[in-house]
Each structure stands twice: as structure tokens, then as C-alpha cells.
Design a protein around this motif. Structure first.
Motif, PDB file in Angstrom:
ATOM      1  N   PHE A   1       0.571   0.063 -21.204  1.00 33.12           N
ATOM      2  CA  PHE A   1      -0.261   1.171 -20.722  1.00 33.12           C
ATOM      3  C   PHE A   1       0.517   1.915 -19.639  1.00 33.12           C
ATOM      4  O   PHE A   1       0.911   1.350 -18.620  1.00 33.12           O
ATOM      5  CB  PHE A   1      -1.593   0.672 -20.145  1.00 33.12           C
ATOM      6  CG  PHE A   1      -2.375   1.803 -19.540  1.00 33.12           C
ATOM      7  CD1 PHE A   1      -3.091   2.667 -20.356  1.00 33.12           C
ATOM      8  CD2 PHE A   1      -2.318   2.060 -18.166  1.00 33.12           C
ATOM      9  CE1 PHE A   1      -3.764   3.751 -19.805  1.00 33.12           C
ATOM     10  CE2 PHE A   1      -2.989   3.142 -17.614  1.00 33.12           C
ATOM     11  CZ  PHE A   1      -3.710   3.992 -18.438  1.00 33.12           C
ATOM     12  N   THR A   2       0.735   3.202 -19.853  1.00 32.06           N
ATOM     13  CA  THR A   2       1.432   4.006 -18.845  1.00 32.06           C
ATOM     14  C   THR A   2       0.863   5.413 -18.832  1.00 32.06           C
ATOM     15  O   THR A   2       0.394   5.907 -19.859  1.00 32.06           O
ATOM     16  CB  THR A   2       2.955   4.040 -19.114  1.00 32.06           C
ATOM     17  OG1 THR A   2       3.567   4.811 -18.105  1.00 32.06           O
ATOM     18  CG2 THR A   2       3.293   4.634 -20.469  1.00 32.06           C
ATOM     19  N   THR A   3       0.882   6.028 -17.655  1.00 29.64           N
ATOM     20  CA  THR A   3       0.479   7.444 -17.583  1.00 29.64           C
ATOM     21  C   THR A   3       1.721   8.290 -17.357  1.00 29.64           C
ATOM     22  O   THR A   3       1.635   9.487 -17.147  1.00 29.64           O
ATOM     23  CB  THR A   3      -0.491   7.668 -16.413  1.00 29.64           C
ATOM     24  OG1 THR A   3       0.141   7.240 -15.211  1.00 29.64           O
ATOM     25  CG2 THR A   3      -1.797   6.930 -16.612  1.00 29.64           C
ATOM     26  N   LYS A   4       2.876   7.604 -17.360  1.00 26.71           N
ATOM     27  CA  LYS A   4       4.114   8.331 -17.030  1.00 26.71           C
ATOM     28  C   LYS A   4       4.723   8.961 -18.282  1.00 26.71           C
ATOM     29  O   LYS A   4       4.475   8.513 -19.408  1.00 26.71           O
ATOM     30  CB  LYS A   4       5.098   7.376 -16.359  1.00 26.71           C
ATOM     31  CG  LYS A   4       4.542   6.910 -15.013  1.00 26.71           C
ATOM     32  CD  LYS A   4       5.338   5.816 -14.385  1.00 26.71           C
ATOM     33  CE  LYS A   4       4.536   5.254 -13.210  1.00 26.71           C
ATOM     34  NZ  LYS A   4       5.085   4.022 -12.698  1.00 26.71           N
TER      35      LYS A   4
ATOM     36  N   SER B   1       0.845  -1.207   0.000  1.00 21.70           N
ATOM     37  CA  SER B   1       0.000   0.000   0.000  1.00 21.70           C
ATOM     38  C   SER B   1       0.867   1.239   0.000  1.00 21.70           C
ATOM     39  O   SER B   1       1.938   1.256   0.610  1.00 21.70           O
ATOM     40  CB  SER B   1      -0.865   0.069   1.255  1.00 21.70           C
ATOM     41  OG  SER B   1      -1.560  -1.118   1.439  1.00 21.70           O
ATOM     42  N   ASP B   2       0.354   2.255  -0.682  1.00 25.89           N
ATOM     43  CA  ASP B   2       1.065   3.537  -0.638  1.00 25.89           C
ATOM     44  C   ASP B   2       0.078   4.636  -0.294  1.00 25.89           C
ATOM     45  O   ASP B   2      -1.133   4.424  -0.280  1.00 25.89           O
ATOM     46  CB  ASP B   2       1.763   3.802  -1.977  1.00 25.89           C
ATOM     47  CG  ASP B   2       0.779   3.944  -3.118  1.00 25.89           C
ATOM     48  OD1 ASP B   2      -0.090   4.840  -3.073  1.00 25.89           O
ATOM     49  OD2 ASP B   2       0.862   3.127  -4.091  1.00 25.89           O
ATOM     50  N   THR B   3       0.612   5.800   0.038  1.00 33.46           N
ATOM     51  CA  THR B   3      -0.243   6.951   0.353  1.00 33.46           C
ATOM     52  C   THR B   3      -0.134   7.975  -0.780  1.00 33.46           C
ATOM     53  O   THR B   3      -0.162   9.182  -0.538  1.00 33.46           O
ATOM     54  CB  THR B   3       0.181   7.579   1.692  1.00 33.46           C
ATOM     55  OG1 THR B   3       1.599   7.852   1.631  1.00 33.46           O
ATOM     56  CG2 THR B   3      -0.095   6.653   2.860  1.00 33.46           C
TER      57      THR B   3
HETATM   58  P1  ADP Z   1       4.707   2.016 -15.731  1.00 30.57           P
HETATM   59  O1  ADP Z   1       4.969   2.055 -14.268  1.00 30.57           O
HETATM   60  O2  ADP Z   1       5.893   1.811 -16.552  1.00 30.57           O
HETATM   61  O3  ADP Z   1       3.847   3.131 -16.210  1.00 30.57           O
HETATM   62  P2  ADP Z   1       3.051  -0.142 -14.989  1.00 30.57           P
HETATM   63  O4  ADP Z   1       2.404  -1.253 -15.804  1.00 30.57           O
HETATM   64  O5  ADP Z   1       3.856  -0.556 -13.834  1.00 30.57           O
HETATM   65  O6  ADP Z   1       3.842   0.732 -16.003  1.00 30.57           O
HETATM   66  O7  ADP Z   1       1.888   0.772 -14.465  1.00 30.57           O
HETATM   67  C1  ADP Z   1       0.896   1.245 -15.332  1.00 30.57           C
HETATM   68  C2  ADP Z   1       0.235   2.475 -14.790  1.00 30.57           C
HETATM   69  O8  ADP Z   1      -0.475   2.175 -13.590  1.00 30.57           O
HETATM   70  C3  ADP Z   1       1.180   3.535 -14.367  1.00 30.57           C
HETATM   71  O9  ADP Z   1       1.584   4.342 -15.472  1.00 30.57           O
HETATM   72  C4  ADP Z   1       0.355   4.329 -13.356  1.00 30.57           C
HETATM   73  O10 ADP Z   1      -0.521   5.223 -14.001  1.00 30.57           O
HETATM   74  C5  ADP Z   1      -0.508   3.300 -12.724  1.00 30.57           C
HETATM   75  N1  ADP Z   1       0.002   2.837 -11.423  1.00 30.57           N
HETATM   76  C6  ADP Z   1       0.643   1.705 -11.118  1.00 30.57           C
HETATM   77  N2  ADP Z   1       0.900   1.631  -9.791  1.00 30.57           N
HETATM   78  C7  ADP Z   1       0.418   2.757  -9.234  1.00 30.57           C
HETATM   79  C8  ADP Z   1       0.373   3.299  -7.886  1.00 30.57           C
HETATM   80  N3  ADP Z   1       0.902   2.613  -6.845  1.00 30.57           N
HETATM   81  N4  ADP Z   1      -0.218   4.474  -7.719  1.00 30.57           N
HETATM   82  C9  ADP Z   1      -0.734   5.174  -8.729  1.00 30.57           C
HETATM   83  N5  ADP Z   1      -0.730   4.728 -10.038  1.00 30.57           N
HETATM   84  C10 ADP Z   1      -0.149   3.566 -10.270  1.00 30.57           C
END
Ligand code: ADP
Length: 618
Positions: free
Chosen positions: A570-573, A551-553
């Protein structure tokens, strides 16, 4: 002689009185050998006893014969037999009934002996014809396709020359309501026609008239209200309706109907069986069905292809012998097998096992059999050797990519101590004081050890995913190792780590893959928290399962994004910050280990990933 006796014999009493009876009652079948003691008269007079004869045949004045039963009783005068009284009974009706019953028995026998209707028809038609006053019997079968009655068999008494009529019938087809067979089809009732030639519905009348065909009787062949066909009987004389005969023939029609029904059910069952066999044979998985003692009762084509020597059969052989499993793998399968009948037999997880050089994914499934309360057990196996290869490569490349990101962020982990080592080494070159030199040297050892630890951790993590087999691993220990790795990454910052570990929790899994899962999830969490917040790690056992929570905050995962986070890429980064492969790999690894992964997230408050793995022991 009383009037009834005279009438039965077709004589006037006056004509007979005083005449020797024997020559009149018995037709001389062989004149050289007259009936030895007609009516047992001599015997009765001689021995003074009552004589009964069950089966004899008397001849009428007209020359006809009829079956009789008679009783001869002596007449005595002063205790001396002087004559006899003969009481006789016409048993034609009883004989006929016996004959019909005999015919019915024969029909049951024929139906029980034959498998296919075509084989039974000729005999059936003959027995039915001979059971009554018939000269011809025809079998009309309902064609399943074009809804017509077609003649599929005919029996003609050898003394009749009616082949022309049979030929006409064979080339005719009747829809419901047409001609006698069609009428019986429509009404589903027997039809007795004293003289067919006087009936306007008889379309075959011209030929019948030429051949002298008269009396007709038609019987439906049916089960319940379903008509399978019609029996048609003809005689060369007009016949008045015989209720008893109709009753017996109707019963025969139903018997044949039941036979056709059974044969059709059998054909349908065989077709279903064939289809099931074909289906099982063409499934892209190897399938075994086993008895409780683990002997193979069924194995499809692919199972034979995978596990049998060419041409050999697997049936009856012990399953584990055929799979040639290692002792450990066999024990594991037996354990799973034994628990299969427990509470939720339908939720058996998918597992992997190695047979020779191939890797199979398998699953047990219960097979309910109506005969026994216990399940038989089925097993389906897929060869995933090639998939596994691809997956391993994918997992490995994802790992290297994420390592790349981490390594770039932690350059200072190596750079800073390297710089310190360099400066201290330079100082040592100048330094004269042995005590100082010793101190610098010990600092150098400390920094060098740190660098070596960092390198060891990373190289351990970067090791090939496919290289290690499943071992017993301590979940809490691996989570802490993953935190150590993540700490070296660029995002960790000042995140607090809280652990909630139950009593020891152990899994059977590939260490490299489980590390990858934990590192990916923790990296995502710390990345989301952007350097500040609380990372909570939990591990607990719940019955047969190990629950792991991370878990994270952080800001949480928006609801619109949540359904897609496990999709590859799929990424939002921002570009360069995430590949979008992390969670898809995590998902793959978790399911590969028979586990599940779910996510809870609240906007602005944080995210919890929950993992469930089958526990090593309960
Ligand atoms: P990446 O980390 O390379 O983007 P991941 O498959 O690990 O690819 O994650 C996909 C997406 O899920 C992330 O881009 C992010 O938007 C969301 N995500 C994953 N873990 C978390 C988290 N602990 N808190 C918020 N968003 C998260």
C-alpha cells in the motif's frame, strides 16, 4: 394359654390345654433329633432364671411357620420353680424389614462394585425379586434415541416357567403411557396392581393369564424428574398393596437412577476428555502443560514429534531438558515463566527461541486448575523456521529496494568528493610547491575518508537481516545512526532533528532489523516533510517496556488511508518513489520482537509513530 396366643397359633385354647406343646409348635426337621429343650421350659424350671430366645420358629395348626421371639419366666412356689410362663411375639414383620434392609445393602454394594449398568442388571433383578414376594423382575430401559422403553433384563424364580412372558417382554417396546411400564414413565410414580389380569391396560395379559401371572408392582428408575427406566415385578398370586415395600422399592429405583446418572456423566466426561485430547493432539502447535516445578504433565503429539526421541515419552521430564535450550535461552524462559502469575497472566507476548537448528515461536499461557489456587503453566510452540526464512528474504529485499532509492539520491555523497579527489590529484601532478602538495593530499585524505564512511554505513545497513542474532542494543544510539543514514538519502533536506532521550534505554533485538525499522520510519517522515520541518525522536522506559516515538511535522496521514498503511504494497507515493512495503516490514519486525506499533496523525500537523518493545530489564 390366652386367646391371642391361641389365635396366633391357629388353635382353640381348649384344643391345646393338657397337650405336650413341643410337638405342636416345632415341625420335626429331623425326627431322629427332637428339639432339645423346647421353649427353654426345662432350663427355666431347673435354674429358676428368665430365658430369652430372639430367633425361633413356631408352627401353626395349618402347618405354616412364623418367626418368633419369646421369653420364658419360671413360676415359683415357696421358692421352688414349678413351671414357667412363655410370652411370645410374632416377628414376621421385623424379619421382613431386616430382609429388605439387607437387600437394600446388597443393591448398594452391587452398584458400588460395578462400572457398567449391563453388568449390574442380572444381580440387581435377582436381589430385588428375592427381597419381596416376587417371582419375576424385569428391567425396562429408556432408549435415548427413539424414546421407547425396551426390556433389557429379566430374572425369573427358578421354580416358575415364565420364559415365554420374558420373551414377549424382550420383543416389546413401550412409548410413554402404554402398558404398565409406559404409565409409570408418564406419571413417574410407583404402580401397584393387585391382579394384573383384571387391568385393561395390561397389553401382555393373554400370555400372563396362560402362565398364571397376577400381582404386579412397577417402580420408576429416576433421578429427580428424569426417568431412566422402570422396574416391573410380578408374582404368581394377587397381592394387596404393601406401603413399606413400595417405599423400599422406590428408594431402590432412585439408587439405580443415580447410578445410571453417574454412569452417563462418567461417559460424557470421558467423551469430553477424549475430545479435548484429540483437539490438543491435532492442533498445529506443540503444547506442553507443566507443574510449577517445570515438569511436563502433558505434551501433545506434535510436542513429542518435535522434542522426543521416537517412542519416548516426555511426561514427568523437566521442560528445559526436553527443549534442549541454551543456558541463555533457558534463563530467559525461566524469567518469563516466573512473571507469568503476576498482574496480567493472559497477556504474555509471543517470543522466539532456537532449539537445535529450528526456530520456534512460543507463548506461555496460564492454565487454571480448580484444585489449586496457583496456575499450572502451558506453553505452545510453533515451528517458524521456514516462515522465518521467507520473512528474512522479504525483509532483506525490502531493505535493498529502499537502499536502491537512497543510493540513487545520494550519488552526490560519493560523486562530489570523488570529483574533488580527482581535481586535487590533477593539481598535485602539476604542483611543485611541497607545502601545497601536502595540503591537497590532506584534503584528498579527508574526502576519501568521507567516501569510505558513506560506503561503510551503507554496507553495514545492507547486511543480511537473518545473519545477526539478538544482542543488547542502545535505542538512542540506533535512532541516531538511522538519522545519519537518512541524511544521506534524497529527501532529508533541511529538516531539524530534535531528540528526547531518557536515561539509557536498552533492548534485546537484532540490530540489523531495528535499524531497518528506524530508517524506514525516519525516511517516511522526512519524505512527508519534503525537506523542511521538525523530526522529533524519543526513547523512554515505562516499567517493563521501552517506548520509542518518531514524530514529524508533515501533512499527516488522511483518516481514510490510516487503516491500510501497514498493508504490504500500500503506497500513496508516485511510482518509483515508494514500494508500499516499508511499514508492513516495520510491523513484522516489531511484532517479531514482542513489540507493538501504533500511529497518531493529525491532518496538516504531523504524524507520530509509537513503538513499544519489551525492555531488557525493569
Ligand atoms: P511507502 O513509503 O513505500 O509508500 P510505506 O509502507 O512505508 O510505503 O508507507 C505506506 C504509506 O503510508 C505511504 O505511502 C504514505 O502514504 C503513508 N505514510 C507513512 N509514513 C507517513 C508519514 N510519516 N507521514 C505521512 N504519510 C505517511
Amino acid at each position: 394359654m390366652n386367646a391371642t396366643a391361641a389365635q396366633m397359633l391357629g388353635w382353640n385354647a381348649a384344643e391345646l390345654i393338657g397337650k405336650p406343646l413341643a410337638p405342636l409348635l416345632y415341625l420335626p426337621s429331623d425326627p431322629a433329633e427332637p428339639v432339645s429343650d423346647p421353649l427353654c421350659l426345662s432350663a427355666a424350671v431347673r435354674d429358676g432364671a428368665v430365658h430369652r430366645v430372639q430367633n425361633d420358629v413356631f408352627t401353626r395348626k395349618s402347618g405354616d411357620s412364623f418367626p418368633v421371639h419369646y421369653v420364658t419366666s419360671p413360676i415359683r412356689e415357696q421358692d421352688r420353680p414349678v413351671g414357667a410362663v412363655v410370652v411370645f411375639q410374632d416377628i414376621t414383620a421385623r424379619k421382613q424389614l431386616e430382609c429388605l434392609q439387607q437387600a437394600q445393602l446388597s443393591i448398594s454394594h452391587i452398584l458400588a462394585q460395578t462400572g457398567a449398568l449391563e453388568d449390574a442388571i442380572p444381580q440387581l433383578l435377582r436381589v430385588i425379586g428375592e427381597m419381596g414376594p416376587w417371582d419375576m423382575t424385569l428391567f425396562w430401559h429408556k432408549e435415548p434415541v427413539n424414546e421407547r422403553l425396551a426390556c433389557e433384563g429379566a430374572w425369573i424364580r427358578p421354580s416358575c416357567r415364565w420364559d415365554e412372558f420374558a420373551t414377549i417382554c424382550r420383543s416389546s417396546e413401550f412409548p410413554p403411557g402404554m402398558d404398565f411400564p409406559g404409565i409409570v414413565w408418564s406419571t413417574k410414580l410407583p404402580l401397584w396392581i393387585p391382579d394384573a389380569l383384571t387391568d385393561a391396560r395390561f397389553t401382555r395379559a393373554p400370555t400372563a393369564a396362560r402362565l398364571g401371572i397376577h400381582g404386579a408392582c412397577l417402580i420408576p428408575i429416576r433421578t429427580g424428574s428424569v426417568i431412566h427406566g422402570v422396574l416391573e415385578l410380578y408374582s404368581d398370586k394377587p397381592r394387596s398393596s404393601d406401603r413399606q415395600l413400595i417405599h423400599i422399592l422406590t428408594d431402590t429405583g432412585m439408587k439405580i437412577g443415580q447410578f445410571i446418572d453417574r454412569a452417563q456423566t462418567g461417559t460424557a466426561l470421558r467423551a469430553t476428555h477424549r475430545m479435548t485430547q484429540n483437539l490438543l493432539a491435532s492442533l498445529p502447535g506443540a503444547i506442553f502443560l507443566c507443574s510449577r516445578d517445570l515438569r511436563i504433565q502433558y505434551a501433545n503429539t506434535l510436542a513429542h514429534h518435535y522434542f522426543a526421541d521416537a517412542g519416548a515419552s516426555l511426561l514427568g521430564r523437566p521442560l528445559f531438558e526436553c527443549l534442549a535450550l541454551s543456558e541463555v535461552a533457558a534463563q530467559q524462559l525461566i524469567k518469563e515463566w516466573a512473571t507469568l502469575n503476576a498482574d496480567s497472566p493472559h497477556q504474555t507476548p509471543e517470543r522466539e527461541c532456537q532449539v537445535a537448528s529450528r526456530l520456534y515461536r512460543y507463548r506461555f499461557f496460564p492454565v487454571a486448575t480448580p484444585e489449586t489456587a496457583q496456575y499450572q503453566i502451558g506453553m505452545v510452540l510453533w515451528d517458524v523456521t521456514d516462515d522465518k526464512h521467507l520473512q528474512d528474504q522479504l525483509i532483506q529485499s525490502e531493505k535493498l529496494t529502499s537502499l536502491g532509492t537512497m543510493v540513487s539520491g545520494m550519488a552526490h555523497e560519493i560523486n562530489n568528493p570523488a570529483q574533488a579527489i580527482l581535481s586535487m590529484a590533477e593539481l598535485i601532478q602539476e604542483e611543485k610547491d611541497p607545502a601545497m602538495i601536502k595540503e591537497f593530499a590532506s584534503d584528498i585524505v579527508g574526502y576519501a575518508r568521507h567516501v569510505s564512511n558513506v560506503v561503510r554505513d551503507f554496507s553495514g545497513y545492507a547486511r543480511s537481516a537473518g545473519g545477526d542474532g539478538a544482542t543488547e542494543i542502545d535505542v538512542a544510539e540506533r535512532l541516531m545512526e538511522a538519522v545519519k543514514m537518512a541524511r544521506r538519502g534524497p529527501h532529508f533536506g533541511y529538516v531539524d532533528v530534535v531528540t528526547r532521550f531518557d536515561a539509557p534505554t536498552f533492548l534485546r533485538a537484532r540490530k540489523g532489523e531495528i535499524d531497518q525499522v528506524f530508517v524506514n520510519l525516519i525516511n517516511n517522515a522526512t519524505q512527508a516533510m519534503n525537506g523542511t520541518g521538525r523530526l522529533t525522536l524519543g526513547a523512554a522506559q515505562d516499567g517493563g517496556w521501552i517506548d520509542v516515538t518518531i514524530s514529524d511535522t508533515g501533512p499527516g496521514i488522511p483518516a481514510s488511508v490510516r487503516p491500510r498503511i501497514f498493508d504490504p504494497f500500500f503506497t500513496t507515493k508516485a511510482p518509483g518513489k515508494g514500494t508500499g512495503l516499508g511499514l508492513s516490514i516495520v510491523h513484522k519486525i516489531v511484532t517479531r520482537h514482542g513489540g507493538t506499533i501504533t500511529v497518531d496523525s493529525i491532518d496538516g500537523q504531523g504524524t507520530t509513530f509509537r513503538l513499544r518493545f519489551p525492555a531488557l530489564s525493569q
